[in-house]
Design a protein around this motif. Structure first.
Motif, PDB file in Angstrom:
ATOM      1  N   TRP A 102     -43.765  31.498 -31.887  1.00 44.60           N
ATOM      2  CA  TRP A 102     -42.392  31.114 -32.246  1.00 44.60           C
ATOM      3  C   TRP A 102     -41.637  30.550 -31.046  1.00 44.60           C
ATOM      4  CZ3 TRP A 102     -40.935  30.017 -36.817  1.00 44.60           C
ATOM      5  CH2 TRP A 102     -41.453  30.688 -37.941  1.00 44.60           C
ATOM      6  N   LEU A 103     -41.816  31.156 -29.885  1.00 41.63           N
ATOM      7  CA  LEU A 103     -41.140  30.670 -28.678  1.00 41.63           C
ATOM      8  C   LEU A 103     -41.530  29.231 -28.381  1.00 41.63           C
ATOM      9  CD1 LEU A 103     -39.474  31.111 -26.063  1.00 41.63           C
ATOM     10  CD2 LEU A 103     -41.567  32.003 -25.010  1.00 41.63           C
ATOM     11  N   SER A 104     -42.830  28.927 -28.403  1.00 38.28           N
ATOM     12  CA  SER A 104     -43.292  27.569 -28.117  1.00 38.28           C
ATOM     13  C   SER A 104     -42.770  26.593 -29.163  1.00 38.28           C
ATOM     14  CB  SER A 104     -44.818  27.523 -28.064  1.00 38.28           C
ATOM     15  OG  SER A 104     -45.389  27.870 -29.316  1.00 38.28           O
ATOM     16  N   ALA A 105     -42.756  27.012 -30.428  1.00 40.26           N
ATOM     17  CA  ALA A 105     -42.261  26.133 -31.489  1.00 40.26           C
ATOM     18  C   ALA A 105     -40.786  25.801 -31.290  1.00 40.26           C
ATOM     19  CB  ALA A 105     -42.484  26.790 -32.851  1.00 40.26           C
ATOM     20  N   TYR A 106     -39.967  26.823 -30.991  1.00 43.55           N
ATOM     21  CA  TYR A 106     -38.534  26.595 -30.789  1.00 43.55           C
ATOM     22  C   TYR A 106     -38.287  25.640 -29.621  1.00 43.55           C
ATOM     23  CZ  TYR A 106     -37.698  30.616 -33.879  1.00 43.55           C
ATOM     24  OH  TYR A 106     -37.662  31.473 -34.947  1.00 43.55           O
ATOM     25  N   LEU A 107     -38.948  25.899 -28.490  1.00 48.33           N
ATOM     26  CA  LEU A 107     -38.712  25.089 -27.293  1.00 48.33           C
ATOM     27  C   LEU A 107     -39.169  23.653 -27.491  1.00 48.33           C
ATOM     28  CD1 LEU A 107     -39.729  27.569 -24.435  1.00 48.33           C
ATOM     29  CD2 LEU A 107     -37.428  26.881 -25.124  1.00 48.33           C
ATOM     30  N   VAL A 108     -40.337  23.461 -28.090  1.00 46.85           N
ATOM     31  CA  VAL A 108     -40.871  22.103 -28.268  1.00 46.85           C
ATOM     32  C   VAL A 108     -40.059  21.323 -29.298  1.00 46.85           C
ATOM     33  CG1 VAL A 108     -42.850  20.786 -29.100  1.00 46.85           C
ATOM     34  CG2 VAL A 108     -43.191  22.663 -27.498  1.00 46.85           C
ATOM     35  N   MET A 109     -39.629  21.985 -30.363  1.00 48.34           N
ATOM     36  CA  MET A 109     -38.797  21.290 -31.352  1.00 48.34           C
ATOM     37  C   MET A 109     -37.472  20.853 -30.731  1.00 48.34           C
ATOM     38  SD  MET A 109     -39.438  23.098 -35.074  1.00 48.34           S
ATOM     39  CE  MET A 109     -39.174  24.802 -34.546  1.00 48.34           C
ATOM     40  N   ALA A 110     -36.898  21.701 -29.882  1.00 48.74           N
ATOM     41  CA  ALA A 110     -35.638  21.339 -29.217  1.00 48.74           C
ATOM     42  C   ALA A 110     -35.846  20.152 -28.279  1.00 48.74           C
ATOM     43  CB  ALA A 110     -35.095  22.543 -28.444  1.00 48.74           C
ATOM     44  N   LEU A 111     -36.897  20.194 -27.467  1.00 48.31           N
ATOM     45  CA  LEU A 111     -37.181  19.081 -26.559  1.00 48.31           C
ATOM     46  C   LEU A 111     -37.463  17.799 -27.327  1.00 48.31           C
ATOM     47  CD1 LEU A 111     -39.443  20.656 -23.764  1.00 48.31           C
ATOM     48  CD2 LEU A 111     -37.144  19.705 -23.493  1.00 48.31           C
ATOM     49  N   SER A 112     -38.218  17.899 -28.414  1.00 49.33           N
ATOM     50  CA  SER A 112     -38.569  16.721 -29.205  1.00 49.33           C
ATOM     51  C   SER A 112     -37.328  16.104 -29.838  1.00 49.33           C
ATOM     52  CB  SER A 112     -39.585  17.088 -30.292  1.00 49.33           C
ATOM     53  OG  SER A 112     -40.795  17.512 -29.720  1.00 49.33           O
ATOM     54  N   LEU A 113     -36.407  16.938 -30.317  1.00 47.77           N
ATOM     55  CA  LEU A 113     -35.179  16.418 -30.921  1.00 47.77           C
ATOM     56  C   LEU A 113     -34.344  15.675 -29.885  1.00 47.77           C
ATOM     57  CD1 LEU A 113     -33.270  16.223 -33.333  1.00 47.77           C
ATOM     58  CD2 LEU A 113     -32.297  18.444 -32.664  1.00 47.77           C
ATOM     59  N   VAL A 114     -34.197  16.266 -28.703  1.00 44.19           N
ATOM     60  CA  VAL A 114     -33.448  15.601 -27.625  1.00 44.19           C
ATOM     61  C   VAL A 114     -34.127  14.287 -27.238  1.00 44.19           C
ATOM     62  CG1 VAL A 114     -32.748  15.775 -25.204  1.00 44.19           C
ATOM     63  CG2 VAL A 114     -32.472  17.746 -26.725  1.00 44.19           C
ATOM     64  N   GLY A 115     -35.450  14.318 -27.100  1.00 47.92           N
ATOM     65  CA  GLY A 115     -36.192  13.107 -26.741  1.00 47.92           C
ATOM     66  C   GLY A 115     -36.040  12.020 -27.769  1.00 47.92           C
ATOM     67  N   TYR A 116     -36.066  12.382 -29.055  1.00 49.81           N
ATOM     68  CA  TYR A 116     -35.945  11.390 -30.119  1.00 49.81           C
ATOM     69  C   TYR A 116     -34.541  10.773 -30.136  1.00 49.81           C
ATOM     70  CZ  TYR A 116     -35.922   9.309 -34.779  1.00 49.81           C
ATOM     71  OH  TYR A 116     -35.817   8.429 -35.825  1.00 49.81           O
ATOM     72  N   LEU A 117     -33.519  11.610 -29.990  1.00 45.52           N
ATOM     73  CA  LEU A 117     -32.140  11.126 -30.048  1.00 45.52           C
ATOM     74  C   LEU A 117     -31.789  10.230 -28.864  1.00 45.52           C
ATOM     75  CD1 LEU A 117     -30.290  14.352 -31.278  1.00 45.52           C
ATOM     76  CD2 LEU A 117     -30.872  12.308 -32.610  1.00 45.52           C
ATOM     77  N   PHE A 118     -32.412  10.486 -27.705  1.00 46.50           N
ATOM     78  CA  PHE A 118     -32.082   9.714 -26.500  1.00 46.50           C
ATOM     79  C   PHE A 118     -33.269   8.857 -26.047  1.00 46.50           C
ATOM     80  CE2 PHE A 118     -29.258  13.381 -26.493  1.00 46.50           C
ATOM     81  CZ  PHE A 118     -28.025  12.798 -26.245  1.00 46.50           C
ATOM     82  N   MET A 119     -34.055   8.380 -27.007  1.00 47.18           N
ATOM     83  CA  MET A 119     -35.280   7.665 -26.676  1.00 47.18           C
ATOM     84  C   MET A 119     -35.013   6.400 -25.867  1.00 47.18           C
ATOM     85  SD  MET A 119     -38.422   6.481 -29.184  1.00 47.18           S
ATOM     86  CE  MET A 119     -38.070   7.838 -30.287  1.00 47.18           C
ATOM     87  N   ASP A 120     -34.087   5.579 -26.298  1.00 48.76           N
ATOM     88  CA  ASP A 120     -33.824   4.312 -25.599  1.00 48.76           C
ATOM     89  C   ASP A 120     -33.362   4.520 -24.160  1.00 48.76           C
ATOM     90  OD1 ASP A 120     -34.673   2.862 -27.709  1.00 48.76           O
ATOM     91  OD2 ASP A 120     -32.760   1.849 -28.101  1.00 48.76           O
ATOM     92  N   PRO A 121     -32.275   5.284 -23.907  1.00 44.94           N
ATOM     93  CA  PRO A 121     -31.843   5.470 -22.511  1.00 44.94           C
ATOM     94  C   PRO A 121     -32.904   6.157 -21.661  1.00 44.94           C
ATOM     95  CG  PRO A 121     -30.594   6.903 -23.992  1.00 44.94           C
ATOM     96  CD  PRO A 121     -31.327   5.928 -24.845  1.00 44.94           C
TER      97      PRO A 121
END
Length: 457
Positions: A102-121
């Motif tokens: 669960w810890l790995s899932a939470y952390l990776v989903m959070a990082l992936s969401l941030v990465g997706y939202l700020f992909m261009d910059p």
């Protein structure tokens, strides 16, 4: 092997050499297979064109950051669970494994969401231009979506290794690589009713292979082997376990990220000697990754052995296992060096036809691989510190190795003797840091035996 035998496999008694060999050989097989099919993946993408290959190359720093976090979490997971198994606390090991997933899932989903939202910059900051950004979007949109399916099997494999099973993780790696290699040409170039999807197809092929591994690993560790609990434990218990995993996992992830940083600095140093020096160093880095496969496999199988025996209070077995691995690595890597030195002429010609590049590749092979056994000592000591629940010592050893000795001595050697001085300086640094690593680890074991170093539960 029976379910009970796999679930409760112990490394706290029996012949140490047989245990380590039994664990390392399957892991080596899995790593070789996975590396081979990753090369196939790169080959198919390169057939699309320079822009597509460049776009995927731009994704490396981002994907490596997420994967480094996952590697750190898997190291923390393995150390915590193996210690519980060694202490005979199987119920605690199951709770630890559930929290780790669960810890790995939470952390990776959070990082992936941030990465997706700020992909261009994010990728513009890394130097991507308008002609490569569309391809980056095609690839990374799927990568961010599927990242949790990549990371969960890594954590699940750590749970299996902590229980003494390295055969299943190796088969999982091989299975994932085969699926990806088979799907790549179909989805990238199209086949029958399947349209050609280019770079996006390569990403989709990866996500499908991750999904298969995701389903298999959850079935194995939750239902068949019953190595972790089901559901989600109470929040307080989850936080307490997560802190113990992150205590080891975050420094381990940080140490993992230091190596590419040091390599980037050395690449910049090489650039001052010309493109031929950079090209030769790049080839040398590829040779090193292949020549050090046995060391990397041992660095994944020695820690569970160390952690289980730590939990059982068998420090003499920890010392014996560590010394056995050190002696083996020195002998093995010297044999590898002799083979590389003999074949240096042909290896250099295989990678390049430029006489300047060929000459520097040969020099690299004749100098740096002589220290791969010493470098292996540092890698194994590092992983053993993590296994002993002393992550800051592991991180400290990495910092000392790379930024006190390796990079400065390579730079200084270059100032004195050019490119050959860079190679020689790096070799000398490995000699010094290997001696420091052995001394520090032996001193740590002595402190643990008299209770001078507190080890967190």
């Amino acid at each position: 092997m029976s379910q009970k035998a796999v679930t409760k496999m112990t490394m706290t008694d029996g012949d140490i050499r047989q245990i380590l060999v039994r664990m390392t050989v399957p892991m080596l097989f899995g790593m070789i297979t996975l590396m081979s099919f990753n090369l196939v993946d790169t080959f198919f993408i390169s057939m699309l064109g320079t822009k597509e290959l460049a776009a995927v190359s731009f994704t490396f720093p981002v994907t490596f950051t997420v994967i480094s976090l996952a590697i750190g979490l898997s190291i923390g997971t393995s150390a915590v669970i193996a210690k519980a198994h060694g202490s005979g606390e199987n119920s605690a090991a199951k709770a630890d494994g559930l929290a780790a997933l669960w810890l790995s899932a939470y952390l990776v989903m959070a990082l992936s969401l941030v990465g997706y939202l700020f992909m261009d910059p994010l990728f513009r900051l890394l130097g991507a231009q308008d002609d490569t950004l569309p391809f980056i979007h095609d690839y990374m949109s799927w990568w961010f979506f599927g990242a949790v399916f990549l990371i969960t099997p890594m954590i699940g494999n750590a749970v299996l290794r902590a229980a003494g099973d390295t055969k299943t993780p190796s088969l999982m790696m091989a299975c994932s690589g085969v699926i990806n290699a088979v799907l790549d040409p179909i989805l990238i170039f199209g086949w029958g009713p399947v349209p050609a999807m280019g770079v996006e197809g390569a990403a989709i092929a990866s996500v499908i292979s991750w999904l298969v591994s995701f389903g298999l690993i959850l079935y194995l560790i939750v239902y068949r082997r019953q190595l972790i609990d089901k559901g989600h434990q109470p929040f307080r218990e989850f936080i307490a376990i997560s802190r113990r995993i992150l205590h080891i996992g975050l420094p381990a992830a940080g140490a993992n990220m230091l190596t590419p940083l040091a390599m980037a600095i050395l690449t910049a140093v090489m650039a001052s000697y010309g493109a031929h020096a950079v090209a030769a160093y790049g080839v040398g880095a590829r040779i090193e990754s292949i020549a050090s496969l046995v060391v990397l496999a041992l660095s994944m199988t020695l820690p569970p052995f160390v952690s289980q025996n730590l939990g059982a209070g068998q420090m003499s077995r920890v010392q014996a296992g560590y010394q056995m691995c050190i002696r083996f690595v020195l002998g093995w890597q010297f044999a590898v060096y002799l083979l590389l030195a003999i074949a240096a002429w042909w290896i250099a010609l295989w990678f390049s036809e430029d006489p300047a590049v060929v000459g520097l590749i040969r020099s690299f092979i004749w100098i740096l691989p002589l220290g791969y056994g010493l470098q292996g000592i540092v890698i194994l000591t590092n992983s053993s510190f993590n296994a002993l629940h002393l992550p800051m010592r592991a991180l400290g050893l990495s910092v000392i190795r790379l930024f006190v000795f390796y990079v400065p001595m390579a730079w200084f050697g270059g100032k004195l003797f050019g490119v050959l001085g860079v190679y020689s300086g790096a070799l000398l640094a490995n000699v010094i840091i290997a001696a420091i690593a052995i001394y520090w680890f032996r001193r740590t074991l002595a402190e643990l035996q008299i209770g001078a170093v507190p080890v967190k539960a």
